[in-house]
Scaffold this motif. Structure first.
Motif, mmCIF file in Angstrom:
data_model
loop_
_atom_site.group_PDB
_atom_site.id
_atom_site.type_symbol
_atom_site.label_atom_id
_atom_site.label_comp_id
_atom_site.label_asym_id
_atom_site.label_seq_id
_atom_site.Cartn_x
_atom_site.Cartn_y
_atom_site.Cartn_z
ATOM 1 N N ARG A 215 0.977 -1.282 0.004
ATOM 2 C CA ARG A 215 0.174 -0.002 0.049
ATOM 3 C C ARG A 215 0.918 1.208 -0.009
ATOM 4 N NH1 ARG A 215 -5.456 -1.448 0.675
ATOM 5 N NH2 ARG A 215 -5.789 -3.358 1.573
ATOM 6 N N ALA A 216 1.962 1.424 -0.562
ATOM 7 C CA ALA A 216 2.870 2.305 -0.814
ATOM 8 C C ALA A 216 3.471 2.574 -2.133
ATOM 9 C CB ALA A 216 3.931 2.290 0.192
ATOM 10 N N TRP A 217 3.810 3.835 -2.599
ATOM 11 C CA TRP A 217 4.664 3.905 -3.758
ATOM 12 C C TRP A 217 6.246 3.877 -3.362
ATOM 13 C CZ3 TRP A 217 2.074 4.849 -8.543
ATOM 14 C CH2 TRP A 217 0.944 5.456 -8.254
ATOM 15 N N SER A 218 6.848 3.466 -4.558
ATOM 16 C CA SER A 218 8.258 3.522 -4.441
ATOM 17 C C SER A 218 8.884 3.753 -5.800
ATOM 18 C CB SER A 218 8.859 1.904 -4.153
ATOM 19 O OG SER A 218 8.415 1.113 -5.294
ATOM 20 N N LEU A 219 9.929 4.884 -5.583
ATOM 21 C CA LEU A 219 10.479 5.248 -6.788
ATOM 22 C C LEU A 219 11.751 4.126 -7.317
ATOM 23 C CD1 LEU A 219 10.942 8.959 -5.934
ATOM 24 C CD2 LEU A 219 9.740 8.111 -7.743
ATOM 25 N N ARG A 220 11.978 4.020 -8.519
ATOM 26 C CA ARG A 220 12.964 3.000 -8.977
ATOM 27 C C ARG A 220 13.626 3.725 -10.042
ATOM 28 N NH1 ARG A 220 9.104 -2.645 -8.631
ATOM 29 N NH2 ARG A 220 8.289 -2.079 -6.752
ATOM 30 N N ASP A 221 14.493 3.232 -10.260
ATOM 31 C CA ASP A 221 15.430 3.753 -11.442
ATOM 32 C C ASP A 221 15.602 2.391 -12.422
ATOM 33 O OD1 ASP A 221 17.233 5.813 -12.275
ATOM 34 O OD2 ASP A 221 18.657 4.236 -12.555
ATOM 35 N N ALA A 222 15.474 2.836 -13.740
ATOM 36 C CA ALA A 222 15.540 1.688 -14.482
ATOM 37 C C ALA A 222 16.456 1.999 -15.968
ATOM 38 C CB ALA A 222 13.851 1.421 -15.387
ATOM 39 N N GLU A 223 17.215 1.069 -16.345
ATOM 40 C CA GLU A 223 18.021 1.235 -17.528
ATOM 41 C C GLU A 223 17.087 0.623 -18.681
ATOM 42 O OE1 GLU A 223 20.530 2.783 -18.032
ATOM 43 O OE2 GLU A 223 20.668 3.784 -15.981
ATOM 44 N N PHE A 224 16.600 1.289 -19.676
ATOM 45 C CA PHE A 224 15.690 0.522 -20.469
ATOM 46 C C PHE A 224 16.681 -0.113 -21.735
ATOM 47 C CE2 PHE A 224 13.427 4.774 -19.618
ATOM 48 C CZ PHE A 224 12.827 4.126 -18.490
ATOM 49 N N GLY A 225 17.824 0.053 -21.751
ATOM 50 C CA GLY A 225 18.652 -0.517 -22.743
ATOM 51 C C GLY A 225 18.184 0.132 -24.338
ATOM 52 N N VAL A 226 17.239 1.304 -24.426
ATOM 53 C CA VAL A 226 17.145 1.772 -25.643
ATOM 54 C C VAL A 226 16.858 3.416 -25.323
ATOM 55 C CG1 VAL A 226 15.990 -0.028 -26.744
ATOM 56 C CG2 VAL A 226 14.706 1.342 -25.559
ATOM 57 N N PRO A 227 17.064 4.170 -26.074
ATOM 58 C CA PRO A 227 16.909 5.415 -25.896
ATOM 59 C C PRO A 227 15.619 5.849 -25.151
ATOM 60 C CG PRO A 227 17.937 5.307 -27.911
ATOM 61 C CD PRO A 227 17.458 4.133 -27.531
ATOM 62 N N ALA A 228 15.413 6.447 -24.037
ATOM 63 C CA ALA A 228 14.301 6.642 -23.281
ATOM 64 C C ALA A 228 13.282 7.474 -24.386
ATOM 65 C CB ALA A 228 14.611 7.718 -22.385
ATOM 66 N N ALA A 229 13.740 8.267 -25.142
ATOM 67 C CA ALA A 229 12.726 9.174 -26.042
ATOM 68 C C ALA A 229 12.033 8.132 -27.028
ATOM 69 C CB ALA A 229 13.450 10.318 -26.740
ATOM 70 N N SER A 230 12.604 6.895 -27.093
ATOM 71 C CA SER A 230 11.943 5.951 -28.081
ATOM 72 C C SER A 230 10.825 5.122 -27.690
ATOM 73 C CB SER A 230 12.973 4.859 -28.603
ATOM 74 O OG SER A 230 13.465 4.172 -27.687
ATOM 75 N N LEU A 231 10.648 5.199 -26.392
ATOM 76 C CA LEU A 231 9.663 4.542 -25.551
ATOM 77 C C LEU A 231 8.088 5.116 -26.258
ATOM 78 C CD1 LEU A 231 10.647 3.814 -22.066
ATOM 79 C CD2 LEU A 231 10.940 2.368 -24.064
ATOM 80 N N SER A 232 7.176 4.127 -26.522
ATOM 81 C CA SER A 232 5.938 4.775 -26.871
ATOM 82 C C SER A 232 4.884 4.495 -25.785
ATOM 83 C CB SER A 232 5.394 3.806 -28.127
ATOM 84 O OG SER A 232 5.001 2.313 -27.745
ATOM 85 N N GLY A 233 3.629 4.908 -25.935
ATOM 86 C CA GLY A 233 2.399 4.575 -25.151
ATOM 87 C C GLY A 233 2.100 3.332 -25.212
ATOM 88 N N SER A 234 2.251 2.506 -26.168
ATOM 89 C CA SER A 234 1.704 1.121 -26.163
ATOM 90 C C SER A 234 2.422 0.227 -25.211
ATOM 91 C CB SER A 234 2.122 0.543 -27.412
ATOM 92 O OG SER A 234 1.161 -0.541 -27.841
ATOM 93 N N VAL A 235 1.719 -0.118 -24.222
ATOM 94 C CA VAL A 235 2.209 -1.050 -23.173
ATOM 95 C C VAL A 235 1.302 -2.297 -22.896
ATOM 96 C CG1 VAL A 235 3.171 0.743 -21.741
ATOM 97 C CG2 VAL A 235 0.945 0.417 -21.446
ATOM 98 N N HIS A 236 1.895 -3.397 -22.244
ATOM 99 C CA HIS A 236 1.189 -4.492 -22.141
ATOM 100 C C HIS A 236 1.690 -5.062 -20.781
ATOM 101 C CE1 HIS A 236 -1.266 -8.094 -22.636
ATOM 102 N NE2 HIS A 236 0.022 -8.793 -22.651
ATOM 103 N N PHE A 237 0.988 -5.960 -19.871
ATOM 104 C CA PHE A 237 1.285 -6.505 -18.481
ATOM 105 C C PHE A 237 0.997 -7.890 -18.825
ATOM 106 C CE2 PHE A 237 0.282 -8.115 -14.597
ATOM 107 C CZ PHE A 237 1.629 -8.007 -13.810
#
Length: 408
Positions: A215-237
């Motif tokens: 029941r809490a938020w946590s800030l996390r750091d991620a290394e995407f492996g690709v330029p961050a600007a190339s990420l799209s809004g198309s996501v799937h879980f």
């Protein structure tokens, strides 16, 4: 002086009759419980499976014993899949323009065995008190993620069991929010909300994740492996990981959000995300595997499956199916779908080779192996709606396990 009331023989007979009736009722209830407990798991499951999902869900409130019976893992594995959709009414007076109408939620009846058309029944969301001031951010496996407009207040809503939960506000204002919930997971009582904050580095960035368990938020750091600007809004879980489509290069980024850190892996797409010109690329899952579905302007659909889904595996796409949605439209017309050439991919069946397509105002299930329409669903007569998302889950009655009763 106390006056004692004399009990007549009539009173005695009446009390005796009431006592006998009460004893008989108690005995009947005990006999019913005994009879139910004597049934085998298979027989009890066959009885429950013939009841409407909503009735079984409400029956969980009868007693703790019955709730445990309905929620038994053996029965849960045999429950039919529940087809649900998020849609926009095209004739909703609440919307000032096309696409701005309030999103709605509907569940599908079983399609008629003789090839008839099943109904998509709307679920009233008015039980959620902040509906008028909230927008739908995402939907995942039967749960909705809503956000109060202009604020950082998030809500997770179950339209079937009519329960909702308010989340504490995150520390960062999100650019993109998604809901991560998997009812088939061993942790079926938990969900995550993933916020992409927009605080990017060259090939990484900051992600804030909410866990229903802590029941809490946590800030996390991620290394995407690709330029961050190339990420799209198309996501799937799926299965504890968030998959994001990216461009330059065309690839999918896998992010594990269930652990303390966010481990990322990258797999190149088998063809460009635009389907080779005027098309669309979507991620989905079926039979426990990640799939990539690409459509083009000629109504062709290609379905790939990803072999190997961990960083240690060799990630490689394998083509499973290639079909023409035009053929689906023609078959749909034979099933009473009327005229029209629109055919838009919505989802894959989570257990078998089948796709769900929105065509001529109806939802079609198309069997990729048999090359035939296996089911058709539509809204009520005279209603014009536009389905934007669909999914199937084991049963909506279990989704409420992760939502506490709200303090309205």
């Amino acid at each position: 002086m106390a006056i004692l009331k004399r009990r007549s023989s009539t009173d005695t007979d009446t009390d005796s009759t009431k006592s006998s009736a009460a004893a008989a009722a108690a005995g009947g209830e005990a006999s019913a419980v005994t009879a139910a407990s004597s049934l085998s798991d298979d027989m009890l499951a066959e009885i429950i499976l013939r009841l409407p999902v909503e009735s079984v869900a409400r029956s969980k409130c009868v007693s703790k014993t019955w709730c445990a019976t309905v929620a038994d893992s053996y029965l849960r594995r045999r429950l039919p899949l529940q087809l649900s959709v998020v849609y926009f009414p095209e004739n909703d007076d609440a919307g000032s323009a096309r696409g701005k109408a309030r999103p709605r939620f509907a569940c599908a009846d079983s399609a008629a065995a003789d090839g008839g058309v099943g109904l998509l029944r709307d679920r009233d969301l008015c039980f959620f008190p902040f509906l008028d001031v909230s927008v739908v951010c995402d939907a995942c496996n039967g749960l909705l993620l809503l956000r109060a407009a202009g604020t950082k207040r998030f809500y997770v809503v179950d339209p079937v069991t009519r329960r909702w939960a308010a989340l504490p506000p995150p520390s960062r204002d999100p650019r993109l929010s998604m809901l991560a919930f998997d009812p088939s997971s061993p942790r079926r009582g938990g969900y995550h909300v993933v916020n992409f904050t927009g605080r990017w580095r060259d090939r990484g960035g900051e992600v804030e994740v909410y866990s229903s368990e802590t029941r809490a938020w946590s800030l996390r750091d991620a290394e995407f492996g690709v330029p961050a600007a190339s990420l799209s809004g198309s996501v799937h879980f799926h299965a504890g990981a968030v998959y994001v489509l990216a461009s330059d290069p065309d690839c999918v980024v896998r992010m594990d959000v269930t652990e303390a850190g966010i481990a990322c892996a990258v797999a190149e797409l088998p063809e460009p995300a635009d389907g080779g010109g005027g098309g669309d690329g979507r991620l989905a899952h079926s039979a426990g595997r990640l799939h990539y579905v690409a459509t083009d302007g000629a109504l062709r659909v290609k379905v790939w499956v990803l072999d190997g889904e961990s960083p240690a595996d060799a990630l490689q796409w394998r083509l499973k199916h290639a079909v023409k949605l035009g053929d689906v439209v023609q078959l749909g017309k034979k099933c009473g779908c009327g005229r029209g050439s629109e055919a838009r991919f919505l989802a894959l069946h989570p257990e078998k080779d089948a796709v769900y397509v929105w065509s001529a105002g109806k939802l079609l299930e198309y069997d990729l192996t048999r090359k035939e329409v296996a089911g058709v669903w539509a809204f009520g007569k005279g209603e014009k709606n536009r389905v934007v998302k669909t999914w199937l889950v084991p049963s909506s009655m279990y989704l409420s396990d992760c939502l506490p009763l709200a303090d309205a």
